[in-house]
Write a protein that holds these residues in place. Sequence first.
Motif, PDB file in Angstrom:
ATOM      1  N   GLN A  29      38.030  49.694  27.621  1.00 45.50           N
ATOM      2  CA  GLN A  29      38.953  50.819  27.489  1.00 45.50           C
ATOM      3  C   GLN A  29      38.772  51.847  28.606  1.00 45.50           C
ATOM      4  OE1 GLN A  29      38.828  52.512  23.601  1.00 45.50           O
ATOM      5  NE2 GLN A  29      40.689  53.693  23.885  1.00 45.50           N
ATOM      6  N   ASP A  30      37.529  52.019  29.074  1.00 42.12           N
ATOM      7  CA  ASP A  30      37.273  53.027  30.106  1.00 42.12           C
ATOM      8  C   ASP A  30      37.458  52.497  31.527  1.00 42.12           C
ATOM      9  OD1 ASP A  30      35.058  51.365  29.953  1.00 42.12           O
ATOM     10  OD2 ASP A  30      33.640  52.960  30.423  1.00 42.12           O
ATOM     11  N   GLU A  31      37.846  51.242  31.686  1.00 40.73           N
ATOM     12  CA  GLU A  31      38.067  50.675  33.012  1.00 40.73           C
ATOM     13  C   GLU A  31      39.525  50.819  33.412  1.00 40.73           C
ATOM     14  OE1 GLU A  31      34.959  47.111  33.923  1.00 40.73           O
ATOM     15  OE2 GLU A  31      36.642  46.602  32.647  1.00 40.73           O
ATOM     16  N   THR A  32      39.720  51.251  34.648  1.00 44.18           N
ATOM     17  CA  THR A  32      41.053  51.322  35.242  1.00 44.18           C
ATOM     18  C   THR A  32      40.946  50.769  36.656  1.00 44.18           C
ATOM     19  OG1 THR A  32      40.713  53.499  36.226  1.00 44.18           O
ATOM     20  CG2 THR A  32      41.574  53.448  33.948  1.00 44.18           C
ATOM     21  N   ALA A  33      42.074  50.563  37.282  1.00 48.15           N
ATOM     22  CA  ALA A  33      42.053  50.120  38.677  1.00 48.15           C
ATOM     23  C   ALA A  33      41.282  51.116  39.544  1.00 48.15           C
ATOM     24  CB  ALA A  33      43.479  49.944  39.189  1.00 48.15           C
ATOM     25  N   ILE A  71      37.458  50.807  38.846  1.00 44.64           N
ATOM     26  CA  ILE A  71      36.981  49.552  39.436  1.00 44.64           C
ATOM     27  C   ILE A  71      36.853  49.724  40.945  1.00 44.64           C
ATOM     28  CG2 ILE A  71      37.638  47.166  39.947  1.00 44.64           C
ATOM     29  CD1 ILE A  71      38.806  47.075  37.053  1.00 44.64           C
ATOM     30  N   GLU A  72      37.859  50.311  41.586  1.00 41.01           N
ATOM     31  CA  GLU A  72      37.790  50.521  43.030  1.00 41.01           C
ATOM     32  C   GLU A  72      36.613  51.425  43.394  1.00 41.01           C
ATOM     33  OE1 GLU A  72      40.197  52.360  46.838  1.00 41.01           O
ATOM     34  OE2 GLU A  72      41.352  51.830  45.045  1.00 41.01           O
ATOM     35  N   ALA A  73      36.400  52.488  42.648  1.00 39.70           N
ATOM     36  CA  ALA A  73      35.281  53.393  42.927  1.00 39.70           C
ATOM     37  C   ALA A  73      33.945  52.655  42.821  1.00 39.70           C
ATOM     38  CB  ALA A  73      35.319  54.586  41.976  1.00 39.70           C
ATOM     39  N   VAL A  85      29.026  35.405  55.386  1.00 35.29           N
ATOM     40  CA  VAL A  85      29.830  36.628  55.372  1.00 35.29           C
ATOM     41  C   VAL A  85      29.980  37.056  53.919  1.00 35.29           C
ATOM     42  CG1 VAL A  85      32.125  37.612  55.743  1.00 35.29           C
ATOM     43  CG2 VAL A  85      31.081  36.203  57.503  1.00 35.29           C
ATOM     44  N   ILE A  86      29.596  38.302  53.657  1.00 34.15           N
ATOM     45  CA  ILE A  86      29.843  38.909  52.351  1.00 34.15           C
ATOM     46  C   ILE A  86      31.239  39.506  52.422  1.00 34.15           C
ATOM     47  CG2 ILE A  86      29.100  40.650  50.670  1.00 34.15           C
ATOM     48  CD1 ILE A  86      26.976  38.481  51.208  1.00 34.15           C
ATOM     49  N   ALA A  87      32.092  39.139  51.487  1.00 26.79           N
ATOM     50  CA  ALA A  87      33.462  39.671  51.427  1.00 26.79           C
ATOM     51  C   ALA A  87      33.626  40.352  50.075  1.00 26.79           C
ATOM     52  CB  ALA A  87      34.482  38.549  51.584  1.00 26.79           C
ATOM     53  N   LEU A  88      33.847  41.655  50.091  1.00 25.84           N
ATOM     54  CA  LEU A  88      33.980  42.426  48.859  1.00 25.84           C
ATOM     55  C   LEU A  88      35.406  42.950  48.769  1.00 25.84           C
ATOM     56  CD1 LEU A  88      31.572  44.907  47.291  1.00 25.84           C
ATOM     57  CD2 LEU A  88      33.881  45.677  47.788  1.00 25.84           C
ATOM     58  N   GLY A  89      36.075  42.616  47.669  1.00 30.54           N
ATOM     59  CA  GLY A  89      37.441  43.081  47.446  1.00 30.54           C
ATOM     60  C   GLY A  89      37.462  44.334  46.601  1.00 30.54           C
ATOM     61  N   LEU A  90      38.314  45.271  46.967  1.00 28.17           N
ATOM     62  CA  LEU A  90      38.425  46.523  46.212  1.00 28.17           C
ATOM     63  C   LEU A  90      39.330  46.404  44.997  1.00 28.17           C
ATOM     64  CD1 LEU A  90      38.697  49.046  49.179  1.00 28.17           C
ATOM     65  CD2 LEU A  90      36.688  48.506  47.782  1.00 28.17           C
ATOM     66  N   ASP A  91      40.156  45.373  44.970  1.00 27.25           N
ATOM     67  CA  ASP A  91      41.088  45.177  43.860  1.00 27.25           C
ATOM     68  C   ASP A  91      40.571  44.101  42.921  1.00 27.25           C
ATOM     69  OD1 ASP A  91      43.121  47.009  44.853  1.00 27.25           O
ATOM     70  OD2 ASP A  91      43.403  45.531  46.443  1.00 27.25           O
ATOM     71  N   PRO A  92      40.874  44.209  41.636  1.00 25.24           N
ATOM     72  CA  PRO A  92      40.465  43.168  40.693  1.00 25.24           C
ATOM     73  C   PRO A  92      41.147  41.838  41.009  1.00 25.24           C
ATOM     74  CG  PRO A  92      41.182  45.142  39.524  1.00 25.24           C
ATOM     75  CD  PRO A  92      41.546  45.329  40.959  1.00 25.24           C
ATOM     76  N   LEU A  93      40.483  40.760  40.640  1.00 24.28           N
ATOM     77  CA  LEU A  93      41.042  39.412  40.788  1.00 24.28           C
ATOM     78  C   LEU A  93      40.859  38.687  39.467  1.00 24.28           C
ATOM     79  CD1 LEU A  93      42.215  37.079  42.502  1.00 24.28           C
ATOM     80  CD2 LEU A  93      39.857  36.511  43.117  1.00 24.28           C
ATOM     81  N   GLY A  94      41.955  38.265  38.870  1.00 27.45           N
ATOM     82  CA  GLY A  94      41.882  37.600  37.586  1.00 27.45           C
ATOM     83  C   GLY A  94      41.760  36.100  37.700  1.00 27.45           C
ATOM     84  N   ASN A  95      42.641  35.499  38.454  1.00 29.07           N
ATOM     85  CA  ASN A  95      42.715  34.057  38.563  1.00 29.07           C
ATOM     86  C   ASN A  95      41.931  33.611  39.787  1.00 29.07           C
ATOM     87  OD1 ASN A  95      43.447  31.416  38.948  1.00 29.07           O
ATOM     88  ND2 ASN A  95      45.617  31.742  38.533  1.00 29.07           N
ATOM     89  N   GLY A  96      40.915  32.801  39.590  1.00 33.92           N
ATOM     90  CA  GLY A  96      40.067  32.377  40.695  1.00 33.92           C
ATOM     91  C   GLY A  96      40.437  31.040  41.295  1.00 33.92           C
TER      92      GLY A  96
END
Length: 149
Positions: free
Chosen positions: A25-29, A32-34, A97-108
């Motif tokens: 409930q306390d998670e938002t885009a 998550i980005e922060a 290479v470490i690749a970090l995404g700022l946006d959520p990803l649902g489908n892998g």
Amino acid sequence: MAWIDVTVNGPLAFLMLVHPPARRQDETAETIEADMRGLADALDLAPASAKIPDLGSRLRIRGRGTALLDVRGCDFMLKAPVGPLWCAFVAPGGPVVIALGLDPLGNGTEQAVEAYLAAGTRADRLLLGATHARPPGTRPPPLRRSRLR
């Protein structure tokens, strides 16, 4: 997620760090980005549009399928299931290479990941850094104060 790709410079291992879509409930885009930006800061990653920074030796291989990522300023290492082929490539010093995404990803799925990487690169929402595995038995460098508060 982890994979090995053949690039113009030869084989290269990737370790992708992404957050799933909000589940609590306390998670938002925004939250998550922060959180992901905080992790990127602790890892010293840079935007995909910049020169990829050399992070030094940040990985340890455990067993036949697990990598441990040293997060500077933390008393723990991030555990990532990566598979035996990835470990066999990285353990003797293969580049990562470490690749970090700022946006959520649902489908892998492979197609979803490729689209995510392309969109993240175009929008500068993918942060990167180059690393390699520490030889077994070596100690990590001393901890420095984290930029996270």
